[in-house]
Motif scaffolding. Sequence first.
Motif, PDB file in Angstrom:
ATOM      1  N   UNK A 255      -1.475  -1.113   9.647  1.00  0.00           N
ATOM      2  CA  UNK A 255      -2.606  -2.013   9.423  1.00  0.00           C
ATOM      3  C   UNK A 255      -3.644  -1.845  10.529  1.00  0.00           C
ATOM      4  N   UNK A 256      -3.210  -1.587  11.741  1.00  0.00           N
ATOM      5  CA  UNK A 256      -4.137  -1.392  12.860  1.00  0.00           C
ATOM      6  C   UNK A 256      -4.937  -0.106  12.689  1.00  0.00           C
ATOM      7  N   UNK A 257      -4.278   0.955  12.273  1.00  0.00           N
ATOM      8  CA  UNK A 257      -4.913   2.269  12.203  1.00  0.00           C
ATOM      9  C   UNK A 257      -4.736   2.840  10.794  1.00  0.00           C
ATOM     10  N   UNK A 258      -5.537   2.383   9.839  1.00  0.00           N
ATOM     11  CA  UNK A 258      -5.343   2.849   8.454  1.00  0.00           C
ATOM     12  C   UNK A 258      -5.620   4.329   8.261  1.00  0.00           C
ATOM     13  N   UNK A 259      -6.393   4.957   9.159  1.00  0.00           N
ATOM     14  CA  UNK A 259      -6.640   6.390   9.009  1.00  0.00           C
ATOM     15  C   UNK A 259      -5.365   7.195   9.212  1.00  0.00           C
ATOM     16  N   UNK A 260      -4.501   6.707  10.087  1.00  0.00           N
ATOM     17  CA  UNK A 260      -3.185   7.325  10.246  1.00  0.00           C
ATOM     18  C   UNK A 260      -2.201   6.681   9.283  1.00  0.00           C
ATOM     19  N   UNK A 261      -2.245   5.344   9.234  1.00  0.00           N
ATOM     20  CA  UNK A 261      -1.305   4.638   8.372  1.00  0.00           C
ATOM     21  C   UNK A 261       0.125   4.842   8.851  1.00  0.00           C
ATOM     22  N   UNK A 262       0.858   5.593   8.074  1.00  0.00           N
ATOM     23  CA  UNK A 262       2.239   5.895   8.440  1.00  0.00           C
ATOM     24  C   UNK A 262       2.509   7.361   8.158  1.00  0.00           C
ATOM     25  N   UNK A 263       3.145   8.028   9.098  1.00  0.00           N
ATOM     26  CA  UNK A 263       3.539   9.417   8.927  1.00  0.00           C
ATOM     27  C   UNK A 263       5.020   9.557   9.276  1.00  0.00           C
ATOM     28  N   UNK A 264       5.674  10.486   8.620  1.00  0.00           N
ATOM     29  CA  UNK A 264       7.080  10.722   8.926  1.00  0.00           C
ATOM     30  C   UNK A 264       7.248  11.116  10.380  1.00  0.00           C
ATOM     31  N   UNK A 265       8.340  10.714  10.943  1.00  0.00           N
ATOM     32  CA  UNK A 265       8.732  10.844  12.349  1.00  0.00           C
ATOM     33  C   UNK A 265       8.268   9.657  13.184  1.00  0.00           C
ATOM     34  N   UNK A 266       7.283   8.894  12.692  1.00  0.00           N
ATOM     35  CA  UNK A 266       6.919   7.672  13.411  1.00  0.00           C
ATOM     36  C   UNK A 266       8.070   6.680  13.380  1.00  0.00           C
TER      37      UNK A 266
ATOM     38  N   UNK B  34      -1.554  14.024  16.181  1.00  0.00           N
ATOM     39  CA  UNK B  34      -0.249  14.445  15.660  1.00  0.00           C
ATOM     40  C   UNK B  34       0.044  13.776  14.319  1.00  0.00           C
ATOM     41  N   UNK B  35      -0.263  12.504  14.226  1.00  0.00           N
ATOM     42  CA  UNK B  35       0.210  11.717  13.092  1.00  0.00           C
ATOM     43  C   UNK B  35      -0.939  11.459  12.113  1.00  0.00           C
ATOM     44  N   UNK B  36      -1.243  12.473  11.321  1.00  0.00           N
ATOM     45  CA  UNK B  36      -2.176  12.329  10.214  1.00  0.00           C
ATOM     46  C   UNK B  36      -1.768  13.316   9.129  1.00  0.00           C
ATOM     47  N   UNK B  37      -2.540  13.359   8.068  1.00  0.00           N
ATOM     48  CA  UNK B  37      -2.125  14.151   6.900  1.00  0.00           C
ATOM     49  C   UNK B  37      -2.022  15.633   7.219  1.00  0.00           C
TER      50      UNK B  37
ATOM     51  N   UNK C 105       0.860  -1.186   0.000  1.00  0.00           N
ATOM     52  CA  UNK C 105       0.000   0.000   0.000  1.00  0.00           C
ATOM     53  C   UNK C 105       0.890   1.228   0.000  1.00  0.00           C
ATOM     54  N   UNK C 106       0.255   2.377  -0.036  1.00  0.00           N
ATOM     55  CA  UNK C 106       1.017   3.616   0.027  1.00  0.00           C
ATOM     56  C   UNK C 106       1.797   3.699   1.333  1.00  0.00           C
ATOM     57  N   UNK C 107       1.185   3.227   2.428  1.00  0.00           N
ATOM     58  CA  UNK C 107       1.863   3.269   3.727  1.00  0.00           C
ATOM     59  C   UNK C 107       3.109   2.392   3.723  1.00  0.00           C
ATOM     60  N   UNK C 108       3.015   1.184   3.188  1.00  0.00           N
ATOM     61  CA  UNK C 108       4.178   0.290   3.171  1.00  0.00           C
ATOM     62  C   UNK C 108       5.286   0.845   2.277  1.00  0.00           C
ATOM     63  N   UNK C 109       4.902   1.504   1.189  1.00  0.00           N
ATOM     64  CA  UNK C 109       5.917   2.100   0.323  1.00  0.00           C
ATOM     65  C   UNK C 109       6.661   3.224   1.047  1.00  0.00           C
TER      66      UNK C 109
END
Length: 1073
Positions: free
Chosen positions: A577-588, A619-622, A539-543
Amino acid sequence: MWLNPEEVLLKNALNLWVTDKSNAYFLLQRRRGHGDSGGKITGLLVGALDTVLDSNARVTPFRILLQVPGSQVSWVIASGSAVEEVNRHWDWLVHNLLHSLSVFENKDDVTSFVKGKVKGLIAEELRSRQAMQEEDPEKFREVALKFELRFGLPSSEKLVTHYSCCCWKGRVPRQGWLYLSTNHLAFYSFFLGKEVKMVIPWAEVTGLDRVSTSFMTDTVRVSTRRRQRHFSMFLSLEEAFGMMVRLADITLRRLLDNEAFELDQVLQQPAHITKRVLEQQALKEYVLALFGLPRRERLQEVALCSVWTPHARCHTPGTLYTTDTYLCFSSREEGLCSLLIPLSEVLSIEKPESTCSLPNPVIVSVRSKRAFQLIELRQREELVDSLSKRLRGLQWKQSVFRKKESRRKTQANSLPYYTFYYDTMYSDGEEAESAQKAVRQEVNTEALISTFRQNQRDSQGDSSPMEIVKVHLWEDHFSEFGRGVHMFRTEKIQKLVAMGIPEALRGELWMAFSDATSELMAHPGYYGDLLEESMGQSSLATEEIERDLHRSLPDHPAFQNETGISALRRVLTAYAHRNPKIGYCQSMNILASVLLLYTREEEAFWLLVAVCERMLPDYFNRRVIGAQVDQSVFEELIQERLPLLAEHIADLSPLSSVSLSWFLTLFVSVLPFRSAVCVIDCFFFHGIKAIFQLGLAVLDANAPALCASTDDGHALMILTSFLDQVQRRTERSEFRGTEGTQITDLITDSYEKFGDLTVLQVERLRCRHRIQVLQAHEDTTKENTLRVVTPDVSLSPEDLADVYDLFKTEYFINLYWGAGVDGASGEALRHHDPNRPYVEQYRIDRPQFKSLYQLLAPWLCGVHNDTVAHRTFSLLDQNHDSLINFRHFAGWLDTLYCGELNEKIRLLYRLHIPPGEMKDYQEQLKQMLKDLAKEKEESVEKPLPMMNQREFIQFCKTLYSMFHGDLEESELFQAIATVTSLVLQIGEVDHRSRCSKEEGGAAGREEPPQASGFGPRSEWTVSFAQILASLLTEQSLVNFFEKPADLRAKITTARERQYHERVGMLVIQQGPG
């Protein structure tokens, strides 16, 4: 108490009163003999006279009079039996009224104003003495009815509360009532024969502040994009201001930020919002922030009590808060002593016999063979019964989980292995080969720091003298204050944390401070299940995760090999995968890397959950709303705590921009690693408050250099250089001497100078600044929407911006009071999605468009108005989703006000051709809308379908209705009659010609002719060119369509009428009742 103003002709008849305080307008008087030492006989004489002359004053020896200069008449406005009570009223008058009275030129106006204000205060006191407004439904229903009648809002606009206050117009105050409803702030005043009404939607409020000026003290300033309003003279300013902030914050989050607000289900329904609900919600958010609890927790009970603290050998008074799965205790002074007990750790809750020394005791026993004693609990029976019920439910759930886990372990003897594939560029054969070569990674069961050390000095960290001393200090602390989640948290533990937690205990204490332990124990196998579910998914998050893996602490050896990288990949992928609304954000990735160094992999996952979902909410969203809110809070703290720095640096936004990385990465990205870890120690103990304090300490340490800096770049270099040299004291640094600041000194300095900052203050500041941040995002959305639409229209920028505001207001009105709409369009109308493209964020449906059509269309069509509006909406609805966006709306309006005559006629022509008439109509319709949005070249006009006789008649009816009421109505009617006759003749001639051709062709083919009116070729039709040419023959029609229309006047009128027009339409749509 405040008294209904009563006229007094003789202020001091028979010298019965002594004036203690006075000013230009008020007197504070004491009954003679009352309070005089040795004046018993005088007091008895005055008391005897009271029985004859003034029985009302017999029990109130103090009073306050209103006196107007030049008048012989005074009014009693307050009285009291105690000097403290009357002094409170006197102070209120001096601080809130005295300065305001000087603006009145007429003494009668002064009297009327003060009397009206006092009557408002009396009503306010009566209302506040009721336990709650909802407990007196008749009284509250009466006030709600007045609110509805005075402002003309629908009954679905629920009143929450109201206050007596003054609204300032320049330097003149107007006494009235402030009404706070679910969607609006409204003010009503009837003063000196003039009625004033004001309605401000919360969605337009950009700021709420408490300010004071030379003639207005303790004033609430309500800021919108157009103006500012000032309200003052509240009986309880703190309560009123807090309620205004809460309502504005909740409404904006509900309307503009649904994603971050979805957990607050009670507040999603405005009909459920009451004053009590808002107060409970504010308390709940404070408790969750104070103890770092999950946001899903609900506050159950609040009770005053005392807890036995063995380290102090006494009972510490404070407040007990209970939630769904926690018992929380906080001392009266925040931070002095606190206690957190998860119900999952509780074995029993007992009620010993009450004694004089231990009234109403409760004993809470936990698994670590410890017990906590609480005393002085009111309603102990109900509290223990409620806790016991929740405890039994939780224990039953735990038993079910244990059974599932035991079955799980019998099926799998060891932890599963996981293989991840992210590169989808391979062919099938290459992917299979890659899968064979992939390294099978096992979940780490120990912290990475135990395997990888930065250098030889670190490898001796566990056995260094300083580390050994720290471990002994913590062991002593555990023996005295407890160990684990439910240890007593006091100032002593704060000092130990400031010294830096020893590496041997860091992971354990991070888990305890954040209570990630409870989450881990409550969800056995959850992390493994997430890994199985997410394995192999791309997904975009994994990339993004793959791209950032090698940027996470690249200098640390733990992340210079596949073991650390794979562990980091698993943790980040599982959380995405647990929180797709956040997914992954830089600094995580940076935070997760640090967590993996000191905890096991599964523990690091739950710590990341705690940080992202509880300790750093939003903090960790778009849009990183939470981080922007804290930056705004940080700016205010700089102004308040570092006034000299704020005075020298007028614009603090560059400093807050620099500090953004401090908050997002908890200083890991700007401090040396060993120093940054000490900051994370403080963060897990104190929460975000520790980052605020440390940020202020950094700026304070560099204040002289920052004040002397020449520009923003210079200031950035100063801070960067300072942070690079912040070190952690070790035993070797003491011998060689070090340059720079010690991290422990910096942390201690932050506690000493800024430690008085409380969680309650931070939460209140966040609530207020969130309004500004959300509105700033709305301004950005508006700017970008106008930037996209402006090149396609000829409307002036000012008019286009105002039309956007009306369009957006119409959208919000539907959210306020609109009836429920099903389907995708209903979902779009109920929820604002800030992730959509700018021009698509606000869309309106057919009834909303009809309302705007009525307000903004230059030509109204009388009884045919709804029909024309309906056809226009169908024309603009390109996607057939029953919604139109602002680009379509602005293009239509631009054609009506700025288009050429042929473009306007072309639009009217299009409105009268049903879509089913031609096969490729939809394609031509989309092209037509593009043509309407920009200036068209005459040489590239697209052919339009023919119009039949029935459609032409409807077209003429529309023109007739447009001309009705015009100054040249008779000339226009005569002209359209002429044009109609001409077009009918043209159509008839064309129709006969085509019929003749058909008959001739049929005879040649020996086929029977079709009857007139049957078949597509025999139908009576005219073209757009024929209609346009006919219209151009009548100058009065040309003048009508070329006459400039005043959009500015329409916009001005629309602002005043939009609410009333829409309310009327909604009432009709929803029906009576």
